[in-house]
Each structure stands twice: as C-alpha cells, then as structure tokens.
Design an enzyme around this catalytic site. Structure first.
Site, PDB file in Angstrom:
ATOM      1  N   ARG A  48       0.844  -1.194   0.000  1.00 43.57           N
ATOM      2  CA  ARG A  48       0.000   0.000   0.000  1.00 43.57           C
ATOM      3  C   ARG A  48       0.884   1.249   0.000  1.00 43.57           C
ATOM      4  NH1 ARG A  48      -1.600   1.694   4.620  1.00 43.57           N
ATOM      5  NH2 ARG A  48      -2.334  -0.287   5.421  1.00 43.57           N
ATOM      6  N   TYR A 100     -16.340  17.123 -14.845  1.00 45.73           N
ATOM      7  CA  TYR A 100     -16.704  15.715 -15.061  1.00 45.73           C
ATOM      8  C   TYR A 100     -17.828  15.302 -14.092  1.00 45.73           C
ATOM      9  CZ  TYR A 100     -16.239  10.645 -14.936  1.00 45.73           C
ATOM     10  OH  TYR A 100     -16.502   9.302 -14.964  1.00 45.73           O
ATOM     11  N   ASP A 172      -7.528  18.730 -14.358  1.00 54.50           N
ATOM     12  CA  ASP A 172      -7.791  17.388 -14.876  1.00 54.50           C
ATOM     13  C   ASP A 172      -7.366  17.379 -16.349  1.00 54.50           C
ATOM     14  OD1 ASP A 172      -8.996  15.137 -16.043  1.00 54.50           O
ATOM     15  OD2 ASP A 172     -10.694  15.162 -14.657  1.00 54.50           O
ATOM     16  N   LYS A 197      -8.437   6.393 -19.521  1.00 52.82           N
ATOM     17  CA  LYS A 197      -8.734   6.886 -20.875  1.00 52.82           C
ATOM     18  C   LYS A 197      -7.489   6.797 -21.762  1.00 52.82           C
ATOM     19  CE  LYS A 197     -12.523   7.675 -18.643  1.00 52.82           C
ATOM     20  NZ  LYS A 197     -12.881   8.944 -18.032  1.00 52.82           N
TER      21      LYS A 197
HETATM   22  C1  LIG Z   1     -13.379   9.337 -16.742  1.00 48.38           C
HETATM   23  C2  LIG Z   1     -12.999  10.655 -16.210  1.00 48.38           C
HETATM   24  C3  LIG Z   1     -12.789  10.847 -14.837  1.00 48.38           C
HETATM   25  C4  LIG Z   1     -13.014   9.739 -13.815  1.00 48.38           C
HETATM   26  O1  LIG Z   1     -12.060   8.727 -13.942  1.00 48.38           O
HETATM   27  P1  LIG Z   1     -12.347   7.183 -13.571  1.00 48.38           P
HETATM   28  O2  LIG Z   1     -11.070   6.527 -13.974  1.00 48.38           O
HETATM   29  O3  LIG Z   1     -13.542   6.749 -14.353  1.00 48.38           O
HETATM   30  O4  LIG Z   1     -12.594   7.123 -12.111  1.00 48.38           O
HETATM   31  C5  LIG Z   1     -12.392  12.100 -14.411  1.00 48.38           C
HETATM   32  N1  LIG Z   1     -12.222  13.111 -15.270  1.00 48.38           N
HETATM   33  C6  LIG Z   1     -12.426  12.972 -16.594  1.00 48.38           C
HETATM   34  C7  LIG Z   1     -12.231  14.138 -17.494  1.00 48.38           C
HETATM   35  C8  LIG Z   1     -12.819  11.738 -17.100  1.00 48.38           C
HETATM   36  O5  LIG Z   1     -13.043  11.606 -18.420  1.00 48.38           O
END
Ligand SMILES: *Cc1c(COP(=O)(O)O)cnc(C)c1O
Length: 390
Positions: A48, A100, A172, A197
């Site tokens: 962890r 998001y 982000d 992604k």
């Molecule tokens: C998918 C996404 C998230 C969340 O991420 P997860 O891996 O699904 O928890 C946050 N910000 C953006 C812009 C996203 O496309």
C-alpha cells in the site's frame, strides 16, 4: 543527446530488470517485503505504501508531466477524491462549471458532509472567478478542454488569479494527456488524470494519477495515498505502463481523424453545432492553441433532437455506444443520459448538455471508414426530419 521528445520518453528508460534484462517492468505481486536487518529497512515494506511496479509507473508519470512526485490510484475518481483530502472543514473550493460528472457528484454530495463548500464557476469568465473567491478558498479546479462541450479555459489567467489569492490550482488533464498539454509548466500545482482513458488506451483498466512538482504537496499526497489506501494494483500498473508506450502514435492518429471528422460534421446540414478546439470556429480555439500543442481526439456535436440522436446511434456500425473515451475503439456516448446522468436537468441544460448532444471519442479505425459510417447514420437521421416535414 538533446532533450527527448515525449514520444521517446513514453518508451525509454523504463527498466532494465537487473536479474534477467527483461525489457518490461516485472509485475511484483508481493504485499510485503523482507527487511534486511533489524535496523535498516529497504525501500519497500508494504505494497500500500509502495510497490516496485507502481513505483516505475509513478516515476514515468512524473517524468511525462514534468513533475517530481506522482501517485497512481485505483481510479480517476480515487485520485480526484484523494486530492480533495488536502482540504479541511471550513474550506471552500472553486470548481469549473462543466466539471466531469463524477467530480460533480463528489463535490456536491461528499464534500458538504465535511463542511467543505464549493462554487461552480464558468472559468472562461475571469471576473466571475475573481468574484467567487472567498477568504477561505483553498483551490481552483480546472478542466480544459472540458467535458462534454470541449470548452477551453485560459489556464495561465486562472493560475495568475489563484496565485494572487493564495490558492492552489488543480487541472484534470485527461482529455489531452501530457503529450498535448503540460499544465505544470503553465503554473498549475497539481495535474490529475483518469488514466482509464488515453494513457492506458485499451478500455482494459480503471486507473488514476496525481502529479505535482511541489515537494510539500508531494509529501502530503504520499501521506494521503498511504492513509486512504486507494492504490493502483501491480498488474494494472503494468498494463498502464504498456499503454503509455504507444500513447504518442495512438493519440496523433486519433487526433488527425478527429480533426477530419469535426470538419466533416461542421459541413453536414443536419448537424447544428460541433465542439472541437481544433476548429477555428470554436470559441476557445485561440486560447487553446496558445496553451496546448494538440487538439485531442474527443469532440461533440448537436443533432436537432433526442429522436435524431436515437436513430443516429441505432444506425451507427463502427463506434461502440458506451461511456468512457480515449481508447483504440471509437466510443460514442450520449452525455445527457450517460456521463452527466448524475446532474439535475436544469444544471445539465445550463452547461449545454442538451438532448441532441452526442460525444465522440475517436479511436484508431480507418478515417474513411469512420466518416462513411457517420455519413450513413446521419442520412438515416435526416429521413426522420423529412418524415416530420411531410
Ligand atoms: C473518466 C474521467 C474521470 C473519472 O475517472 P475514472 O477513472 O472513471 O474514475 C475524471 N475526469 C475525466 C475528465 C474523465 O473523463
């Protein structure tokens, strides 16, 4: 050797496994580690707190974003929620209005339980940002381009306002990745990724990252990651490292196709609007070009109605109809009922998430096949309009 390009950095210097020379980082499936002596503990003690496979990934993520500290989490949302744990009761945050959907849910449903307040602000309106800052505002949370309408925030301007007001900035960077946008170099304090992604790119894992070049923030995140415990496992860390190796080629190819699809949609009579920062018609095109080196592979567009969207989706053959984005396969989604279902209708409408809005994440299929498929599905949707007229 001169400075390496990011495409090279995605691949180079990852590992030469000491025992065997293996080109891939081994998957260290070990929860605990022998300690050499009673007094001296090695670099790893419990997975962890740290795992060699995850550490290799975190080192690579820091390098790509120009940071010094990176942390891999079990999801993008785990990274985001962990970032918010810097806050204490009584603090306030300014969050981009078109954040998001999952982050919206966290900010509106979880933070209030800890007496942490928030203001959603249109970050393209700098006066509104200044007006929203309170004495207890601790950070400004950005996404650029944002989801799903690809709105562009002037990152440098927000950083300037934040610094004048003693606030941190969090960005982000999921849509562009470090390949196209380097937020830390623009003055942002913390970069966040849903590595689910583009970074991993194959729709196979859920993962998140936090990256900073501030030592004190780095130490606080290390403490939070170890305490909260939402770490990325060794096998997923390995898969993410593999995905990152092909990021350069994947993203460039997908972006090239996205640019062509955006131009194609813009010309189509049934399409009412196209949102893509690579179009000169896009509101934020100039600001985007001044802060990012590429336009990315996500775009959205508006059909006349929900019924048109339904026929279009039902006719389409190549993109999968699903949530998520940033993968080898093109993914079409319907934000009103998918990614932004958690948002009340009035809030959705305010953000341009209308009933005819569709979001397309462009994958690696052949450009002409994709455009051909979109064209035939648009034709089917057009027939709907003709039927109504008759
Ligand atoms: C998918 C996404 C998230 C969340 O991420 P997860 O891996 O699904 O928890 C946050 N910000 C953006 C812009 C996203 O496309």
């Amino acid at each position: 050797m001169g400075e390496q390009h990011l495409e090279t950095a995605c691949i180079r210097g990852l590992h030469k496994e000491q025992l065997t020379g293996s080109v891939n980082v081994p998957i260290y499936l070990s929860s605990t580690y022998h300690q050499e002596s009673f007094d001296d503990f090695g670099p790893f003690d419990y997975s962890r707190s740290g795992n060699p496979t995850r550490a290799a990934l975190e080192k690579k993520a820091a390098e790509l974003e120009g940071g010094t500290h990176a942390f891999a989490f079990s999801s993008g949302m785990a990274a985001i929620s962990s970032a918010f744990m810097l806050l204490s009761a009584g603090d306030h945050v300014v969050v981009t209005e078109d954040v998001y959907g999952g982050t919206y849910r966290f900010v509106t449903e979880i933070l209030p339980k800890f007496q942490i307040s928030h203001s959603f602000v249109d970050l393209t309106d700098l006066d509104a940002v200044e007006a929203a800052i309170q004495p207890n505002t601790k950070f400004i949370y950005l996404e650029s381009p944002s989801n799903p309408c690809l709105r562009v925030t002037d990152i440098r301007a927000i950083v300037r306002i934040a610094k004048q007001n003693d606030c941190l900035t969090f960005l982000d960077n999921t849509f562009l990745t470090p390949l196209y946008q380097q937020p830390l170099a623009l003055g942002v304090d913390v970069v966040i990724h849903s590595a689910t992604k583009f970074l991993s790119g194959h729709s196979d894992i859920i993962a998140g990252l936090l990256i900073t070049k501030d030592r004190s923030l780095g130490e606080r995140f290390a403490f939070i990651q170890n305490t909260f415990g939402a770490i990325l496992g060794a096998q997923d860390s390995y898969l993410l490292l593999q995905g990152i190796k092909t990021l350069g080629t994947r993203l460039r190819q997908s972006t090239e196709t996205a640019q062509r699809i955006a131009s194609f949609l813009l010309e189509h009579p049934l399409v009412e609007n196209v949102f893509y920062p690579g179009l000169s018609t896009h509101d934020g095109h100039e600001i985007h070009t001044g802060q990012a080196s590429g336009n990315g592979a996500v775009l959205s567009f508006v059909l006349p109605s929900k019924e048109h969207a339904r026929v279009f989706v039902e006719q389409l053959r190549i993109p999968i109809f699903a949530v998520s984005l940033g993968a080898v396969e093109s993914i079409l989604s319907y934000p009103a009922a998918m990614s932004h279902a958690a948002m009340p209708e009035a809030e959705r409408k305010k953000r341009g998430i209308t009933d005819g809005l569709l979001r397309l994440s462009v994958g690696l299929e052949h450009t002409e096949d994709l455009i051909g498929d979109l064209l035939q599905a648009l034709k089917a949707a057009e027939r709907l309009t003709e039927t109504v007229k008759n």
